[in-house]
Design a protein around this motif. Structure first.
Motif, PDB file in Angstrom:
ATOM      1  N   ASP A  65       0.836  -1.195   0.000  1.00 22.81           N
ATOM      2  CA  ASP A  65       0.000   0.000   0.000  1.00 22.81           C
ATOM      3  C   ASP A  65       0.875   1.252   0.000  1.00 22.81           C
ATOM      4  OD1 ASP A  65       0.413   1.190   2.753  1.00 22.81           O
ATOM      5  OD2 ASP A  65      -0.312  -0.779   3.365  1.00 22.81           O
ATOM      6  N   ALA A  66       0.244   2.381  -0.225  1.00 24.39           N
ATOM      7  CA  ALA A  66       0.957   3.659  -0.215  1.00 24.39           C
ATOM      8  C   ALA A  66       0.286   4.615   0.748  1.00 24.39           C
ATOM      9  CB  ALA A  66       1.014   4.252  -1.626  1.00 24.39           C
ATOM     10  N   LEU A  67      -0.066   4.076   1.916  1.00 27.75           N
ATOM     11  CA  LEU A  67      -0.791   4.867   2.898  1.00 27.75           C
ATOM     12  C   LEU A  67      -0.011   6.090   3.350  1.00 27.75           C
ATOM     13  CD1 LEU A  67      -3.407   4.935   4.610  1.00 27.75           C
ATOM     14  CD2 LEU A  67      -2.184   3.644   6.361  1.00 27.75           C
ATOM     15  N   ASP A  68       1.327   5.996   3.385  1.00 23.19           N
ATOM     16  CA  ASP A  68       2.114   7.139   3.859  1.00 23.19           C
ATOM     17  C   ASP A  68       2.241   8.242   2.815  1.00 23.19           C
ATOM     18  OD1 ASP A  68       4.038   6.328   2.024  1.00 23.19           O
ATOM     19  OD2 ASP A  68       5.478   5.655   3.519  1.00 23.19           O
ATOM     20  N   GLY A  69       1.811   7.983   1.588  1.00 24.81           N
ATOM     21  CA  GLY A  69       1.793   9.008   0.554  1.00 24.81           C
ATOM     22  C   GLY A  69       3.121   9.319  -0.081  1.00 24.81           C
TER      23      GLY A  69
END
Length: 389
Positions: A60-64
């Motif tokens: 995932d790329a939750l931290d952006g």
């Protein structure tokens, strides 16, 4: 080179390294009608690939961050390609069986309320992008995996994740590519040629370097970092666990660049065996090839696994082993043209995501080298970033 020994034409594409990434590249180029030969000093899939758990997962790329977003795109595209390959019929019927595929799904375990909050955020992020996931509370988690310790807060369930056996997949891809397997160790490049340690010289129109840590020989110092990992597998205990079980803190530990760690990561295998991971160690430079079991690390890893899954303490281990993960120093694999060697292309430094990202990495490399429009942006992976003037 042995005096008088001439270069032998081997294939359109010479691939240095017979692991999961090299095999994926062989498959990708063969699908373009090119002949391929793979140079490998040991058994196919016997290096880092043999020490991989075979977990097909989506990052995932939750931290952006830009790195996380690129990694998410690479894993998402690769899982699409995995699904296509595993679902192929006709001449390739049986891919799933040969790969020892299991759609076991992943339970990312939340030990406390803070981690449960992270699970909720990850779930929302995935759902917004059309990826199936749900959060299980403590009671639902206990019903899904009764042998987990009491008191856990819950888990993020990603049901689409799968498990395969990487060495078998690598062998199957090479077979499907009709790749010639050339035993030997590459020691140098010269135009279209690869020089082997025994003096042989092989010719190919293109050279693809997928040699894991051995690729460091042709990269600036420090480009690749060895991350040693331990694995253990139990004897058969049917109906013990059904999901891949991973602690939510796994990814932050896996991306550490300077500290050893152990994580809870266990997987159901065929026949009821349980594969237990994982650890990461940073060997000293003179120990980069050391694959000896470190008993302190192994014991710490097993104790940590038992703290989540207490039933493991009463099970017998069948085998323990280690492997060296080839990690790039900035956490992103190198996929693209070698800046200093003409006709040499790189696909290395994948660390723990080599299995998940193998097919997309190979697709991107084939597109770039054959001057096709790339499906994914190549910039995050360009080897040029390690060759600053």
């Amino acid at each position: 080179m042995t005096q008088g020994l001439k270069a032998r034409r081997s294939a359109d594409v010479l691939i240095v390294g017979g692991g999961i990434v090299g095999a994926a590249c062989a498959r990708a180029f063969a699908r373009q009608g090119l002949s391929v030969a793979v140079i490998e000093p040991g058994p196919v899939g016997g290096g880092a690939t043999a020490a991989a758990m075979g977990h097909l997962l989506l990052a995932d790329a939750l931290d952006g961050s830009a790195t996380a977003q690129a990694e998410h795109a690479l894993t998402r595209r690769s899982l699409q390609l995995w699904d296509e390959w595993l679902g192929e019929s006709g001449a390739h019927k049986g891919n799933a069986e040969a790969a020892e595929l299991a759609r076991c799904g992943t339970l990312w375990i939340a030990a406390d309320k803070a981690e449960l909050g992270l699970a909720l955020r990850k779930c929302a992020w995935l759902n917004e992008r059309g990826i199936g996931a749900e959060v299980l509370g403590a009671d639902a988690l206990a019903r899904a995996e009764p042998l987990l310790r009491p008191g856990l807060a819950g888990a993020l369930l990603v049901p689409g994740d799968a498990r395969i056996y990487p060495p078998k997949v690598a062998a199957r891809w090479l077979s499907q590519a009709r790749a010639e397997i050339i035993p030997g160790r590459a020691v140098g490049f010269d135009g279209h040629s690869v020089h082997l340690a025994d003096g042989r010289q092989l010719w190919g129109a293109m050279i693809v370097l997928c040699a894991g840590l051995a690729s460091q020989r042709w990269l600036p110092p420090g480009s690749l970092v060895a991350k040693k990992g331990h694995l253990a597998i139990t004897q058969q205990y049917p109906n013990t666990i059904t999901h891949q079980l991973v602690e939510l803190g796994y990814q932050s530990k896996a991306h550490a660049v300077d500290s050893d760690s152990v994580s809870f990561n266990v997987q159901p295998r065929p026949g009821g065996q349980i594969l237990i991971g994982s650890s990461r160690q940073f060997p000293k430079p003179d120990q980069a090839e050391d694959e000896q079991i470190d008993m302190a690390t192994l014991q710490s890893m097993l104790a940590h696994a038992c703290s989540y899954l207490p039933a493991l303490a009463g099970m017998n281990l069948l085998r323990c082993w280690t492997g060296q993960r080839p990690a790039s120093s900035d956490g992103r694999p190198l996929i693209g043209a070698h800046p200093e060697y003409p006709r040499v292309w790189l696909a290395t430094g994948h660390e723990g995501l080599g299995v998940s990202t193998a097919l997309a990495s190979a697709e991107l490399l084939a597109e770039l080298s054959l001057q096709a429009t790339p499906t994914l942006s190549p910039e995050p992976w360009a080897p040029q970033r390690f060759f600053a003037a």
